[in-house]
Design an enzyme around this catalytic site. Structure first.
Site, PDB file in Angstrom:
ATOM      1  N   LYS A   1      10.207 -27.101   8.032  1.00  0.00           N
ATOM      2  CA  LYS A   1      10.555 -28.418   8.817  1.00  0.00           C
ATOM      3  C   LYS A   1       9.499 -29.289   9.072  1.00  0.00           C
ATOM      4  O   LYS A   1       9.540 -30.548   9.222  1.00  0.00           O
ATOM      5  CB  LYS A   1      11.467 -28.018  10.023  1.00  0.00           C
ATOM      6  CG  LYS A   1      12.662 -27.418   9.826  1.00  0.00           C
ATOM      7  CD  LYS A   1      13.303 -27.031  11.063  1.00  0.00           C
ATOM      8  CE  LYS A   1      14.728 -26.373  10.717  1.00  0.00           C
ATOM      9  NZ  LYS A   1      15.658 -27.489  10.359  1.00  0.00           N
TER      10      LYS A   1
ATOM     11  N   GLY B   1      20.065 -29.091  14.196  1.00  0.00           N
ATOM     12  CA  GLY B   1      19.971 -30.202  14.764  1.00  0.00           C
ATOM     13  C   GLY B   1      18.755 -31.234  14.658  1.00  0.00           C
ATOM     14  O   GLY B   1      18.164 -31.842  15.670  1.00  0.00           O
ATOM     15  N   PHE B   2      17.937 -30.986  13.426  1.00  0.00           N
ATOM     16  CA  PHE B   2      16.774 -31.821  13.122  1.00  0.00           C
ATOM     17  C   PHE B   2      15.636 -31.350  14.194  1.00  0.00           C
ATOM     18  O   PHE B   2      15.113 -32.239  14.662  1.00  0.00           O
ATOM     19  CB  PHE B   2      17.133 -33.312  13.134  1.00  0.00           C
ATOM     20  CG  PHE B   2      17.683 -33.846  11.832  1.00  0.00           C
ATOM     21  CD1 PHE B   2      17.973 -32.890  10.828  1.00  0.00           C
ATOM     22  CD2 PHE B   2      18.144 -34.925  11.753  1.00  0.00           C
ATOM     23  CE1 PHE B   2      18.716 -33.249   9.901  1.00  0.00           C
ATOM     24  CE2 PHE B   2      18.913 -35.551  10.759  1.00  0.00           C
ATOM     25  CZ  PHE B   2      19.053 -34.808   9.585  1.00  0.00           C
TER      26      PHE B   2
ATOM     27  N   SER C   1      23.428 -34.095   6.628  1.00  0.00           N
ATOM     28  CA  SER C   1      23.350 -32.984   7.850  1.00  0.00           C
ATOM     29  C   SER C   1      24.574 -33.216   8.654  1.00  0.00           C
ATOM     30  O   SER C   1      24.927 -33.904   9.156  1.00  0.00           O
ATOM     31  CB  SER C   1      22.283 -32.981   8.592  1.00  0.00           C
ATOM     32  OG  SER C   1      22.349 -31.950   9.490  1.00  0.00           O
TER      33      SER C   1
ATOM     34  N   GLY D   1      24.380 -21.059   0.824  1.00  0.00           N
ATOM     35  CA  GLY D   1      24.293 -19.534   0.365  1.00  0.00           C
ATOM     36  C   GLY D   1      25.431 -19.670  -0.986  1.00  0.00           C
ATOM     37  O   GLY D   1      25.920 -20.725  -1.399  1.00  0.00           O
TER      38      GLY D   1
ATOM     39  N   LYS E   1      19.987 -37.681  -0.221  1.00  0.00           N
ATOM     40  CA  LYS E   1      20.620 -36.422  -0.225  1.00  0.00           C
ATOM     41  C   LYS E   1      22.090 -36.468   0.585  1.00  0.00           C
ATOM     42  O   LYS E   1      22.207 -37.034   1.464  1.00  0.00           O
ATOM     43  CB  LYS E   1      19.979 -35.471   0.702  1.00  0.00           C
ATOM     44  CG  LYS E   1      20.262 -33.752   0.536  1.00  0.00           C
ATOM     45  CD  LYS E   1      19.496 -33.046   1.293  1.00  0.00           C
ATOM     46  CE  LYS E   1      19.824 -31.562   1.180  1.00  0.00           C
ATOM     47  NZ  LYS E   1      18.888 -30.696   1.533  1.00  0.00           N
TER      48      LYS E   1
ATOM     49  N   ASN F   1      23.822 -22.787   9.972  1.00  0.00           N
ATOM     50  CA  ASN F   1      22.874 -23.423  11.042  1.00  0.00           C
ATOM     51  C   ASN F   1      23.212 -24.584  11.543  1.00  0.00           C
ATOM     52  O   ASN F   1      24.069 -25.627  10.854  1.00  0.00           O
ATOM     53  CB  ASN F   1      21.541 -23.812  10.170  1.00  0.00           C
ATOM     54  CG  ASN F   1      21.385 -25.205   9.637  1.00  0.00           C
ATOM     55  OD1 ASN F   1      21.161 -26.062  10.425  1.00  0.00           O
ATOM     56  ND2 ASN F   1      21.574 -25.181   8.419  1.00  0.00           N
ATOM     57  N   ARG F   2      23.091 -24.827  12.816  1.00  0.00           N
ATOM     58  CA  ARG F   2      23.387 -26.067  13.500  1.00  0.00           C
ATOM     59  C   ARG F   2      21.922 -26.373  14.316  1.00  0.00           C
ATOM     60  O   ARG F   2      22.008 -26.857  15.430  1.00  0.00           O
ATOM     61  CB  ARG F   2      24.411 -25.868  14.482  1.00  0.00           C
ATOM     62  CG  ARG F   2      24.589 -24.727  15.262  1.00  0.00           C
ATOM     63  CD  ARG F   2      25.575 -24.691  16.451  1.00  0.00           C
ATOM     64  NE  ARG F   2      25.525 -23.866  17.442  1.00  0.00           N
ATOM     65  CZ  ARG F   2      26.200 -22.644  17.319  1.00  0.00           C
ATOM     66  NH1 ARG F   2      27.135 -22.457  16.208  1.00  0.00           N
ATOM     67  NH2 ARG F   2      26.415 -21.702  18.187  1.00  0.00           N
TER      68      ARG F   2
ATOM     69  N   GLY G   1      23.428 -22.725  -3.196  1.00  0.00           N
ATOM     70  CA  GLY G   1      24.228 -21.497  -3.550  1.00  0.00           C
ATOM     71  C   GLY G   1      23.389 -21.046  -4.748  1.00  0.00           C
ATOM     72  O   GLY G   1      23.877 -20.190  -5.658  1.00  0.00           O
TER      73      GLY G   1
ATOM     74  N   SER H   1      23.272 -30.467  -3.225  1.00  0.00           N
ATOM     75  CA  SER H   1      23.948 -31.334  -1.939  1.00  0.00           C
ATOM     76  C   SER H   1      23.340 -30.526  -0.868  1.00  0.00           C
ATOM     77  O   SER H   1      22.629 -29.619  -0.900  1.00  0.00           O
ATOM     78  CB  SER H   1      25.507 -30.967  -2.226  1.00  0.00           C
ATOM     79  OG  SER H   1      25.713 -29.599  -1.646  1.00  0.00           O
ATOM     80  N   ASN H   2      23.803 -31.289   0.265  1.00  0.00           N
ATOM     81  CA  ASN H   2      23.367 -30.363   1.748  1.00  0.00           C
ATOM     82  C   ASN H   2      24.551 -29.247   2.151  1.00  0.00           C
ATOM     83  O   ASN H   2      25.234 -29.025   1.110  1.00  0.00           O
ATOM     84  CB  ASN H   2      23.737 -31.518   2.758  1.00  0.00           C
ATOM     85  CG  ASN H   2      22.624 -31.345   3.979  1.00  0.00           C
ATOM     86  OD1 ASN H   2      22.306 -30.323   4.339  1.00  0.00           O
ATOM     87  ND2 ASN H   2      22.025 -32.490   4.254  1.00  0.00           N
TER      88      ASN H   2
ATOM     89  N   ASN I   1      24.805 -31.533  11.395  1.00  0.00           N
ATOM     90  CA  ASN I   1      24.548 -31.161  12.695  1.00  0.00           C
ATOM     91  C   ASN I   1      23.764 -32.211  13.790  1.00  0.00           C
ATOM     92  O   ASN I   1      23.350 -32.001  14.921  1.00  0.00           O
ATOM     93  CB  ASN I   1      23.419 -30.100  12.534  1.00  0.00           C
ATOM     94  CG  ASN I   1      23.950 -29.011  11.850  1.00  0.00           C
ATOM     95  OD1 ASN I   1      25.257 -28.448  12.164  1.00  0.00           O
ATOM     96  ND2 ASN I   1      23.143 -28.307  10.962  1.00  0.00           N
ATOM     97  N   THR I   2      23.863 -33.558  13.000  1.00  0.00           N
ATOM     98  CA  THR I   2      23.360 -34.574  14.279  1.00  0.00           C
ATOM     99  C   THR I   2      24.639 -35.495  14.319  1.00  0.00           C
ATOM    100  O   THR I   2      25.379 -35.836  13.008  1.00  0.00           O
ATOM    101  CB  THR I   2      22.562 -35.377  13.430  1.00  0.00           C
ATOM    102  OG1 THR I   2      21.057 -34.723  13.197  1.00  0.00           O
ATOM    103  CG2 THR I   2      22.078 -36.993  14.322  1.00  0.00           C
TER     104      THR I   2
END
Length: 366
Positions: free
Chosen positions: A73, A121-122, A183, A276, A226, A118-119, A305, A254-255, A185-186
């Protein structure tokens, strides 16, 4: 073998995020030791196969297998990841200002499903510290893409300011850039994938890229978008039209997904993006749709995946020019990259292709 017998049991006995940081810090440390890079290359380097060498946007790629964003990251272990066989890598997602991300715990393994949720959140150190990390890396051996996003506190109507800031602060350090609008998660980030919001954002990004190019010279740098896998067919079609019209250089598909179809692990109800094995077919179908919608004229990086050479090859035949891994690296270890490249070479030859570019989009011509 070394990873699966020794490293993986230790890492999988730890909290997932602690294991993540240990891996990044370890790679960073090893690459700094005298002879560390040579040691990593000796263990994991991928032979250079002319059939797998390719070029996109004027950038040479020694092989088509890259590291997806989210693992490094903060661009802390670029030298380490560059030494284990990747053809390219993404760093980030980075935002203009540092941010802590979401509350812990926020990363979950689902071994029965061969997946992660995952979450995060950048969570990242911000553009200034990332710039320092990339500067300290020095001369790089593989192309590095900078994946950019907006801070959580920035409302969508001002999102373009954050993306512009990332480009301004990191333009000198990235070989290409990736606009992350997918994402889960935002809050509200994925709404930027649609309608006028998408058009306005991409116009601003393109304008900033051109401005930086004019000011700093050199070759123009590509920018990709993305996108999420959780899109209806008509949404994909409309989005692709907007992306093509904007003049960006390509798409990453993709994301992570918010779908939980078919999961069995006890963590299946956790909020966040799923990556995955459950994403394998979904992301390949998305690549197929994008390639068809663009008539193969817009390069695609396939992600989601990829665990085997066949997974990677399916995405290439669907229309991807390059592919990326993340979750499989966690489950399989760094030897995965060599296995993917060797397997791709075998599959190319089996189908009578002399170069990987001949396989790109070949599923549409059969």
């Amino acid at each position: 073998m070394l990873y699966k017998k020794i490293a993986k049991p230790i890492l999988f006995s730890m909290d997932p995020e602690k294991a993540h940081h240990l891996t990044i810090d370890g790679l960073h440390a090893v690459s700094k030791f005298p002879g560390g890079k040579e040691l990593l290359r000796g263990l994991y380097a991928v032979p250079e196969y002319p059939e797998l060498r390719t070029e996109l946007w004027g950038i040479p790629f020694a092989n088509p297998v890259g590291l997806a964003a989210g693992l490094d990251k903060n661009a802390k272990a670029v030298t380490g990841f560059s030494s284990i066989g990747f053809g390219f890598m993404e760093v980030g997602t980075v935002t203009p200002k540092p941010q802590a991300g979401n509350e812990l715990p926020r990363l979950f393994r689902l071994p029965e499903d061969v997946a992660l949720i995952n979450r995060m959140g950048f969570n990242n150190v911000g553009i200034e510290t990332m710039a320092q990390h990339l500067q300290e890396t020095g001369k790089r051996t593989i192309p590095v893409a900078v994946n950019i996003g907006k801070n959580k506190a920035t409302p969508n109507e001002h999102a373009e300011d954050d993306y512009r800031a990332c480009i301004r602060g990191l333009y000198n350090y990235g070989d290409f850039f990736v606009v992350n609008i997918s994402s889960p998660n935002t809050p509200d980030l994925r709404s930027l994938q649609h309608g006028d919001d998408l058009s306005r954002l991409l116009d601003a990004v393109q304008e900033e890229m051109k401005l930086q190019h004019q000011q700093k010279g050199g070759a123009a740098k590509p920018v990709l978008v993305k996108i999420a896998p959780d899109l209806r067919e008509e949404e994909v079609s409309y989005m692709v039209q907007t992306i093509v019209k904007s003049g960006v250089s390509g798409i990453i598909a993709s994301n992570t997904t918010i779908s939980r179809d078919g999961l069995t692990h006890r963590h299946k109800g956790e909020m966040g993006g799923l990556s995955g094995r459950p994403l394998t077919e979904r992301s390949t179908r998305l690549i197929h749709s994008i390639y068809a919608a663009t008539e193969g004229k817009l390069p695609i990086i396939g992600s989601g995946g990829i665990f085997t050479a066949q997974d990677a090859y399916d995405k290439i035949c669907a229309g991807a020019s390059l592919v990326e891994v993340y979750t499989a690296l966690i489950y399989e270890g760094p030897g995965l990259i060599r296995h993917l490249n060797e397997g791709l070479l075998t599959l190319l030859r089996k189908d009578g292709f002399k170069h990987i570019t001949e396989a790109v989009g070949s599923a549409h011509r059969r």
